[in-house]
Design a protein around this motif. Structure first.
Motif, PDB file in Angstrom:
ATOM      1  N   ILE A 166       4.638 -15.041  -9.844  1.00  0.00           N
ATOM      2  CA  ILE A 166       3.269 -15.098 -11.164  1.00  0.00           C
ATOM      3  C   ILE A 166       3.328 -15.305 -12.382  1.00  0.00           C
ATOM      4  CG2 ILE A 166       2.105 -12.949 -11.176  1.00  0.00           C
ATOM      5  CD1 ILE A 166       0.161 -16.348 -11.314  1.00  0.00           C
ATOM      6  N   HIS A 167       4.270 -13.992 -12.775  1.00  0.00           N
ATOM      7  CA  HIS A 167       4.966 -14.217 -14.430  1.00  0.00           C
ATOM      8  C   HIS A 167       6.251 -15.629 -15.161  1.00  0.00           C
ATOM      9  CE1 HIS A 167       2.540 -10.208 -15.322  1.00  0.00           C
ATOM     10  NE2 HIS A 167       3.711  -9.947 -13.702  1.00  0.00           N
ATOM     11  N   ASP A 168       5.917 -16.403 -13.796  1.00  0.00           N
ATOM     12  CA  ASP A 168       6.859 -16.899 -13.646  1.00  0.00           C
ATOM     13  C   ASP A 168       6.502 -18.375 -13.598  1.00  0.00           C
ATOM     14  OD1 ASP A 168       9.495 -15.974 -13.514  1.00  0.00           O
ATOM     15  OD2 ASP A 168       9.412 -16.476 -11.433  1.00  0.00           O
ATOM     16  N   VAL A 169       5.238 -18.863 -13.714  1.00  0.00           N
ATOM     17  CA  VAL A 169       4.470 -20.074 -13.629  1.00  0.00           C
ATOM     18  C   VAL A 169       3.815 -20.332 -14.542  1.00  0.00           C
ATOM     19  CG1 VAL A 169       2.219 -20.452 -12.808  1.00  0.00           C
ATOM     20  CG2 VAL A 169       3.612 -19.674 -11.160  1.00  0.00           C
ATOM     21  N   THR A 187      -9.738  -2.405  -2.442  1.00  0.00           N
ATOM     22  CA  THR A 187      -8.348  -1.940  -3.271  1.00  0.00           C
ATOM     23  C   THR A 187      -7.669  -1.314  -3.062  1.00  0.00           C
ATOM     24  OG1 THR A 187      -9.599  -1.507  -5.550  1.00  0.00           O
ATOM     25  CG2 THR A 187      -9.305  -3.778  -5.117  1.00  0.00           C
ATOM     26  N   VAL A 188      -7.053  -0.716  -2.798  1.00  0.00           N
ATOM     27  CA  VAL A 188      -6.019   0.599  -2.839  1.00  0.00           C
ATOM     28  C   VAL A 188      -5.177   1.227  -3.938  1.00  0.00           C
ATOM     29  CG1 VAL A 188      -6.144   0.347  -0.270  1.00  0.00           C
ATOM     30  CG2 VAL A 188      -4.034  -0.016  -1.366  1.00  0.00           C
ATOM     31  N   SER A 189      -4.728   1.843  -4.256  1.00  0.00           N
ATOM     32  CA  SER A 189      -3.818   2.223  -5.223  1.00  0.00           C
ATOM     33  C   SER A 189      -2.404   2.268  -4.653  1.00  0.00           C
ATOM     34  CB  SER A 189      -3.833   3.449  -6.161  1.00  0.00           C
ATOM     35  OG  SER A 189      -3.776   4.643  -5.044  1.00  0.00           O
ATOM     36  N   PRO A 190      -1.673   2.195  -5.644  1.00  0.00           N
ATOM     37  CA  PRO A 190       0.164   1.974  -5.487  1.00  0.00           C
ATOM     38  C   PRO A 190       0.351   3.629  -4.640  1.00  0.00           C
ATOM     39  CG  PRO A 190       0.331   1.723  -7.128  1.00  0.00           C
ATOM     40  CD  PRO A 190      -1.385   1.898  -6.965  1.00  0.00           C
ATOM     41  N   ASN A 191      -0.340   4.253  -4.556  1.00  0.00           N
ATOM     42  CA  ASN A 191      -0.122   5.900  -3.730  1.00  0.00           C
ATOM     43  C   ASN A 191      -0.885   5.777  -2.055  1.00  0.00           C
ATOM     44  OD1 ASN A 191       1.130   6.682  -5.257  1.00  0.00           O
ATOM     45  ND2 ASN A 191       0.428   6.485  -6.848  1.00  0.00           N
ATOM     46  N   GLY A 221     -12.618  -5.568   9.093  1.00  0.00           N
ATOM     47  CA  GLY A 221     -11.782  -6.527   8.724  1.00  0.00           C
ATOM     48  C   GLY A 221     -10.950  -7.147   7.809  1.00  0.00           C
ATOM     49  N   LEU A 222     -10.687  -6.831   6.406  1.00  0.00           N
ATOM     50  CA  LEU A 222      -9.574  -7.422   5.535  1.00  0.00           C
ATOM     51  C   LEU A 222      -8.524  -8.187   6.344  1.00  0.00           C
ATOM     52  CD1 LEU A 222     -10.328  -4.997   3.559  1.00  0.00           C
ATOM     53  CD2 LEU A 222     -11.851  -6.640   3.577  1.00  0.00           C
ATOM     54  N   ARG A 223      -7.933  -9.071   5.199  1.00  0.00           N
ATOM     55  CA  ARG A 223      -6.860  -9.808   5.472  1.00  0.00           C
ATOM     56  C   ARG A 223      -6.040  -9.728   4.287  1.00  0.00           C
ATOM     57  NH1 ARG A 223      -7.710 -15.513   8.738  1.00  0.00           N
ATOM     58  NH2 ARG A 223      -6.321 -15.272   8.143  1.00  0.00           N
ATOM     59  N   HIS A 224      -6.189  -8.793   3.245  1.00  0.00           N
ATOM     60  CA  HIS A 224      -5.597  -8.962   2.685  1.00  0.00           C
ATOM     61  C   HIS A 224      -5.966  -7.867   1.649  1.00  0.00           C
ATOM     62  CE1 HIS A 224      -5.138 -13.223   3.523  1.00  0.00           C
ATOM     63  NE2 HIS A 224      -3.184 -13.031   3.308  1.00  0.00           N
ATOM     64  N   LEU A 225      -5.693  -7.043   0.954  1.00  0.00           N
ATOM     65  CA  LEU A 225      -6.097  -5.934   0.805  1.00  0.00           C
ATOM     66  C   LEU A 225      -5.626  -5.955  -1.395  1.00  0.00           C
ATOM     67  CD1 LEU A 225      -6.616  -2.365   2.272  1.00  0.00           C
ATOM     68  CD2 LEU A 225      -7.740  -3.807   0.070  1.00  0.00           C
ATOM     69  N   PRO A 226      -6.287  -5.841  -2.268  1.00  0.00           N
ATOM     70  CA  PRO A 226      -5.315  -5.724  -3.305  1.00  0.00           C
ATOM     71  C   PRO A 226      -4.485  -4.732  -3.724  1.00  0.00           C
ATOM     72  CG  PRO A 226      -7.051  -6.651  -3.786  1.00  0.00           C
ATOM     73  CD  PRO A 226      -6.900  -6.945  -2.271  1.00  0.00           C
ATOM     74  N   VAL A 227      -3.701  -4.651  -4.575  1.00  0.00           N
ATOM     75  CA  VAL A 227      -2.915  -3.142  -5.574  1.00  0.00           C
ATOM     76  C   VAL A 227      -3.325  -3.099  -6.429  1.00  0.00           C
ATOM     77  CG1 VAL A 227      -0.887  -1.573  -5.057  1.00  0.00           C
ATOM     78  CG2 VAL A 227      -1.191  -3.107  -2.876  1.00  0.00           C
ATOM     79  N   VAL A 228      -4.063  -2.039  -7.238  1.00  0.00           N
ATOM     80  CA  VAL A 228      -4.105  -2.070  -8.496  1.00  0.00           C
ATOM     81  C   VAL A 228      -3.717  -0.300  -8.990  1.00  0.00           C
ATOM     82  CG1 VAL A 228      -6.120  -3.380  -8.637  1.00  0.00           C
ATOM     83  CG2 VAL A 228      -6.460  -1.515  -8.158  1.00  0.00           C
ATOM     84  N   GLU A 278      -4.854  -3.512 -12.733  1.00  0.00           N
ATOM     85  CA  GLU A 278      -4.685  -4.023 -13.203  1.00  0.00           C
ATOM     86  C   GLU A 278      -3.915  -4.957 -11.229  1.00  0.00           C
ATOM     87  OE1 GLU A 278      -3.223  -4.211 -17.800  1.00  0.00           O
ATOM     88  OE2 GLU A 278      -2.066  -2.915 -16.399  1.00  0.00           O
ATOM     89  N   ILE A 279      -3.491  -5.113 -11.397  1.00  0.00           N
ATOM     90  CA  ILE A 279      -2.613  -6.004  -9.690  1.00  0.00           C
ATOM     91  C   ILE A 279      -1.584  -5.719  -9.660  1.00  0.00           C
ATOM     92  CG2 ILE A 279      -3.068  -8.224  -8.276  1.00  0.00           C
ATOM     93  CD1 ILE A 279      -5.338  -8.817  -8.190  1.00  0.00           C
ATOM     94  N   VAL A 280      -0.815  -4.946  -9.143  1.00  0.00           N
ATOM     95  CA  VAL A 280      -0.030  -5.045  -9.354  1.00  0.00           C
ATOM     96  C   VAL A 280       1.225  -5.409  -7.689  1.00  0.00           C
ATOM     97  CG1 VAL A 280       0.373  -3.253 -10.294  1.00  0.00           C
ATOM     98  CG2 VAL A 280      -0.015  -2.663  -8.174  1.00  0.00           C
ATOM     99  N   GLY A 281      -0.532  -5.686  -6.508  1.00  0.00           N
ATOM    100  CA  GLY A 281       0.655  -6.239  -5.461  1.00  0.00           C
ATOM    101  C   GLY A 281      -0.208  -6.581  -4.781  1.00  0.00           C
ATOM    102  N   ILE A 282      -0.187  -7.014  -3.367  1.00  0.00           N
ATOM    103  CA  ILE A 282      -1.511  -7.378  -2.301  1.00  0.00           C
ATOM    104  C   ILE A 282      -0.271  -7.093  -1.055  1.00  0.00           C
ATOM    105  CG2 ILE A 282      -0.389  -9.916  -1.943  1.00  0.00           C
ATOM    106  CD1 ILE A 282      -4.056  -9.925  -1.866  1.00  0.00           C
ATOM    107  N   ILE A 283      -1.303  -6.337  -0.276  1.00  0.00           N
ATOM    108  CA  ILE A 283      -1.398  -5.555   0.829  1.00  0.00           C
ATOM    109  C   ILE A 283      -1.643  -6.503   2.642  1.00  0.00           C
ATOM    110  CG2 ILE A 283      -1.404  -4.525   3.262  1.00  0.00           C
ATOM    111  CD1 ILE A 283      -0.786  -2.064   0.921  1.00  0.00           C
ATOM    112  N   THR A 284      -0.957  -7.401   3.481  1.00  0.00           N
ATOM    113  CA  THR A 284      -1.852  -8.418   4.604  1.00  0.00           C
ATOM    114  C   THR A 284      -1.845  -7.683   5.641  1.00  0.00           C
ATOM    115  OG1 THR A 284       0.702  -9.474   5.188  1.00  0.00           O
ATOM    116  CG2 THR A 284      -0.630 -10.949   3.000  1.00  0.00           C
TER     117      THR A 284
END
Length: 93
Positions: free
Chosen positions: A11-14, A37-41, A55-62, A67-73
């Motif tokens: 995203i930082h390259d766009v 959301t979930v934390s990195p820990n 029934g989620l498909r994606h979870l943002p990691v904040v 701030e979003i630092v990743g996503i888990i599928t």
């Protein structure tokens, strides 16, 4: 299997200044204003339970400031994916 998934730029390259403003779409009306959301820990078992019960498909990691630092599928929790990550971790440590 990994080659079948499309690879997208970081995203930082766009560079949005190169885009025509008429080509942008405001997705705000379709967004969930308070997603799960979930934390990195967060433990993998807790993440797995969220996927199963909600029934989620994606979870943002904040991070701590939201701030979003990743996503888990769901794919990230497959046996094969987790085994590969464990092997990779053991090789680097």
């Amino acid at each position: 299997m990994l080659e079948d998934y499309p690879r997208y730029p970081d995203i930082h390259d766009v560079n949005l200044t190169l885009l025509n403003p008429r080509m942008l779409v405001d997705v705000t009306p379709y967004m969930n204003p308070s997603p799960f959301t979930v934390s990195p820990n967060t433990h993998v078992s807790q993440v797995f339970n969220l996927f199963r019960t909600m029934g989620l498909r994606h979870l943002p990691v904040v991070n701590a400031v939201g701030e979003i630092v990743g996503i888990i599928t769901r794919h990230n929790l497959t046996h094969e994916f987790l085994q590969a990550r464990l092997r990779q971790h053991h090789m680097t440590s």
